[in-house]
Motif scaffolding. Sequence first.
Motif, PDB file in Angstrom:
ATOM      1  N   ILE A 132      42.464  26.527  57.581  1.00  0.00           N
ATOM      2  CA  ILE A 132      42.630  26.139  59.114  1.00  0.00           C
ATOM      3  C   ILE A 132      41.443  24.892  59.657  1.00  0.00           C
ATOM      4  O   ILE A 132      41.406  24.024  59.649  1.00  0.00           O
ATOM      5  CB  ILE A 132      42.355  26.904  59.585  1.00  0.00           C
ATOM      6  CG1 ILE A 132      44.168  27.573  59.719  1.00  0.00           C
ATOM      7  CG2 ILE A 132      42.614  25.945  61.518  1.00  0.00           C
ATOM      8  CD1 ILE A 132      44.267  28.881  61.070  1.00  0.00           C
ATOM      9  N   TRP A 133      39.669  25.460  59.126  1.00  0.00           N
ATOM     10  CA  TRP A 133      38.720  24.688  58.732  1.00  0.00           C
ATOM     11  C   TRP A 133      38.896  23.635  58.558  1.00  0.00           C
ATOM     12  O   TRP A 133      38.398  22.614  59.311  1.00  0.00           O
ATOM     13  CB  TRP A 133      37.855  25.840  58.647  1.00  0.00           C
ATOM     14  CG  TRP A 133      36.028  24.672  58.937  1.00  0.00           C
ATOM     15  CD1 TRP A 133      35.905  24.070  58.050  1.00  0.00           C
ATOM     16  CD2 TRP A 133      35.977  25.053  60.052  1.00  0.00           C
ATOM     17  NE1 TRP A 133      34.586  23.807  58.124  1.00  0.00           N
ATOM     18  CE2 TRP A 133      33.972  24.752  59.487  1.00  0.00           C
ATOM     19  CE3 TRP A 133      35.068  26.302  60.778  1.00  0.00           C
ATOM     20  CZ2 TRP A 133      32.974  24.563  60.510  1.00  0.00           C
ATOM     21  CZ3 TRP A 133      34.013  25.918  61.530  1.00  0.00           C
ATOM     22  CH2 TRP A 133      33.071  25.339  61.289  1.00  0.00           C
ATOM     23  N   ARG A 134      38.762  23.594  56.749  1.00  0.00           N
ATOM     24  CA  ARG A 134      39.206  22.406  56.435  1.00  0.00           C
ATOM     25  C   ARG A 134      40.572  21.442  57.325  1.00  0.00           C
ATOM     26  O   ARG A 134      40.339  20.047  56.743  1.00  0.00           O
ATOM     27  CB  ARG A 134      39.992  22.973  55.031  1.00  0.00           C
ATOM     28  CG  ARG A 134      38.781  23.080  54.411  1.00  0.00           C
ATOM     29  CD  ARG A 134      37.227  21.758  54.090  1.00  0.00           C
ATOM     30  NE  ARG A 134      35.770  22.429  53.167  1.00  0.00           N
ATOM     31  CZ  ARG A 134      36.003  22.566  52.078  1.00  0.00           C
ATOM     32  NH1 ARG A 134      36.990  22.159  51.208  1.00  0.00           N
ATOM     33  NH2 ARG A 134      35.268  23.174  51.251  1.00  0.00           N
ATOM     34  N   GLY A 187      36.915  21.029  60.448  1.00  0.00           N
ATOM     35  CA  GLY A 187      35.882  22.125  61.849  1.00  0.00           C
ATOM     36  C   GLY A 187      36.260  21.847  62.710  1.00  0.00           C
ATOM     37  O   GLY A 187      35.262  23.019  63.017  1.00  0.00           O
ATOM     38  N   ALA A 188      37.221  21.717  63.322  1.00  0.00           N
ATOM     39  CA  ALA A 188      37.435  21.080  64.698  1.00  0.00           C
ATOM     40  C   ALA A 188      37.527  23.144  65.231  1.00  0.00           C
ATOM     41  O   ALA A 188      37.349  23.235  65.790  1.00  0.00           O
ATOM     42  CB  ALA A 188      38.704  20.372  65.529  1.00  0.00           C
ATOM     43  N   THR A 199      44.992  15.970  60.621  1.00  0.00           N
ATOM     44  CA  THR A 199      44.985  14.850  59.569  1.00  0.00           C
ATOM     45  C   THR A 199      45.387  14.742  58.404  1.00  0.00           C
ATOM     46  O   THR A 199      45.404  13.334  57.923  1.00  0.00           O
ATOM     47  CB  THR A 199      44.677  13.677  60.597  1.00  0.00           C
ATOM     48  OG1 THR A 199      43.383  13.433  60.341  1.00  0.00           O
ATOM     49  CG2 THR A 199      45.170  13.383  62.186  1.00  0.00           C
ATOM     50  N   GLU A 200      45.091  14.991  57.525  1.00  0.00           N
ATOM     51  CA  GLU A 200      45.148  15.603  56.097  1.00  0.00           C
ATOM     52  C   GLU A 200      46.671  14.655  55.299  1.00  0.00           C
ATOM     53  O   GLU A 200      46.384  14.467  54.162  1.00  0.00           O
ATOM     54  CB  GLU A 200      44.731  16.882  55.349  1.00  0.00           C
ATOM     55  CG  GLU A 200      44.800  17.054  54.169  1.00  0.00           C
ATOM     56  CD  GLU A 200      42.640  16.408  54.132  1.00  0.00           C
ATOM     57  OE1 GLU A 200      42.216  16.080  52.557  1.00  0.00           O
ATOM     58  OE2 GLU A 200      42.117  16.699  54.800  1.00  0.00           O
ATOM     59  N   PHE A 201      47.360  14.489  55.871  1.00  0.00           N
ATOM     60  CA  PHE A 201      48.491  14.432  54.997  1.00  0.00           C
ATOM     61  C   PHE A 201      49.047  12.756  55.432  1.00  0.00           C
ATOM     62  O   PHE A 201      50.546  12.932  55.873  1.00  0.00           O
ATOM     63  CB  PHE A 201      49.999  15.322  55.257  1.00  0.00           C
ATOM     64  CG  PHE A 201      48.851  16.869  54.995  1.00  0.00           C
ATOM     65  CD1 PHE A 201      48.467  16.871  53.081  1.00  0.00           C
ATOM     66  CD2 PHE A 201      48.434  17.919  55.474  1.00  0.00           C
ATOM     67  CE1 PHE A 201      47.835  17.464  52.840  1.00  0.00           C
ATOM     68  CE2 PHE A 201      48.224  19.333  54.997  1.00  0.00           C
ATOM     69  CZ  PHE A 201      48.140  19.243  53.955  1.00  0.00           C
ATOM     70  N   ILE A 218      49.367  22.619  63.688  1.00  0.00           N
ATOM     71  CA  ILE A 218      49.171  23.974  63.117  1.00  0.00           C
ATOM     72  C   ILE A 218      50.415  24.649  64.130  1.00  0.00           C
ATOM     73  O   ILE A 218      48.768  25.573  65.056  1.00  0.00           O
ATOM     74  CB  ILE A 218      48.165  24.729  61.995  1.00  0.00           C
ATOM     75  CG1 ILE A 218      47.329  23.151  61.003  1.00  0.00           C
ATOM     76  CG2 ILE A 218      48.057  26.229  60.754  1.00  0.00           C
ATOM     77  CD1 ILE A 218      46.124  23.580  60.827  1.00  0.00           C
ATOM     78  N   LEU A 219      51.392  25.736  64.026  1.00  0.00           N
ATOM     79  CA  LEU A 219      51.185  26.769  64.795  1.00  0.00           C
ATOM     80  C   LEU A 219      51.612  28.242  64.348  1.00  0.00           C
ATOM     81  O   LEU A 219      52.108  28.749  64.902  1.00  0.00           O
ATOM     82  CB  LEU A 219      52.797  25.399  65.510  1.00  0.00           C
ATOM     83  CG  LEU A 219      52.821  24.449  66.403  1.00  0.00           C
ATOM     84  CD1 LEU A 219      54.422  24.152  66.296  1.00  0.00           C
ATOM     85  CD2 LEU A 219      51.881  24.905  67.378  1.00  0.00           C
TER      86      LEU A 219
END
Length: 490
Positions: free
Chosen positions: A164-166, A170-171, A222-224, A230-231
């Motif tokens: 989740i961090w990645r 890092g938010a 926004t990685e994809f 993420i829920l």
Amino acid sequence: MTQILAIDQGTTSSRAIVFDGDLRPKASAQKEFTQHFPASGWVEHDPEEIWDSVVEVCKGALAKGGDVAAIGITNQRETVVLWDRETGEAVHNAIVWQDRRTAEMCAQLKAEGHEAMVQEKTGLLLDPYFSGTKLAWLLDNVDGVRARAEAGKLAFGTIDSFLIWRLTGGARHVTDATNAARTLLYNIREGRWDDDILSMLNIPAAILPEVLDSGADFGETTEFGGSIPILGVAGDQQAATVGQACFEPGMLKSTYGTGCFALLNTGDTLVTSQNRMLGTIAYQFDGKPTYALEGSIFIAGAVVQWLRDGLQIIKDAPESAPLAEQADPSQTLYMVPAFTGLGAPYWDPDARGAIFGLTRNSGPAEFARAALESVGFQTRDLLEAMAADYPGETGTVRVDGGMTASDWTMQFLSDILGAPVDRPEVLETTALGAAWIAGNRAGIYPDQEAFAARWAVDRTFQPQMDDGTRKARYAGWKDAIARTLSDHGK
């Protein structure tokens, strides 16, 4: 959009599955990653390799499956990552749940009389399996790490937190209650990190993540491409419990992956085991935990990997059952796969694997049969201990995970239990559970009752072994266990 992406980050591979609006798997991708064994009983993963594998499989599944409304994450539990808050880089390899390097530390804490307090607060026992002592080891043994941790420069997490961090850049430094419950640091009665245990292990609270419900807002990625929320998050065994729709007290599931893990829903009641089972959180919604009794076997599917990679008597896992069928029925071999110690109900970190009953005629077929049978015997150990702890009625065992595709293995399981075993239509219930949690939170998937109504059995295995044979075979297993236990376990 009515689709959900489930990330299933396991012990030996990472997988991503796109589930459609009807909770059916639509597209998937999977990638194995390297297992590192730096010393006897030590097991590590490279967090960067895990991250790269997760990104790769997510992109692969999304390319085939299309856009998704949300992400659900399920993960190998207890595995520890400690990383730099500025760079996001891990300070050391991840220490895996199977790792036994803190056995001496746990033995010392037990000798000092701490286990009763730990079990009362966490539901867990003092064993190297759990995250807390692994984290303490990192703080004490990696140069400069303790000072950086105490200065608030490092973040600790299980694999879900690291991902989740990645994913959020890092938010968010968060986890869910089911993963927190496996750290040895979280008071599952009061729903908070426990100051007494943190003090006992000399762990600074500043490095710990925020704990959320299993269904919650864990941030966006926004990685994809576009922004995806993420829920849902749950440890793999808890996600499988949800995926098997074990929502009522007394319902029981057993998952066969690298290890085997049986969870019995105990509802609002946290059962304190008298038989060295674990108390844990099955899932948590709306701030309310549902508890479970759990039994943990460290080696299940991993014994088939050993047949493939160690002994090299099979080329891939599905060959194990046909090979076992060829075994000489006059030979009775017992394999105790204590490669990284024994889990429940023995909790012997110093035990090591053994095979009993070898003759000159013993060969690959007999080894394969003994390996697969060991999973059934260990499951019976768990269920007998659970039955002694839990006063209520329990239902038919619902099974899932890769090994359950083997009819031979599931038939032996039913035979040695002397009870029916239900295999569902969807074997990948771990990913399904993570998808349902996220999809329900997103308002796409139905509530618990409607989801449970959709659960469907693929096949019920009925016991065919006679009582006399069953008793004799199990007695032989118990004898093999007694011979395998270390001085620590006896």
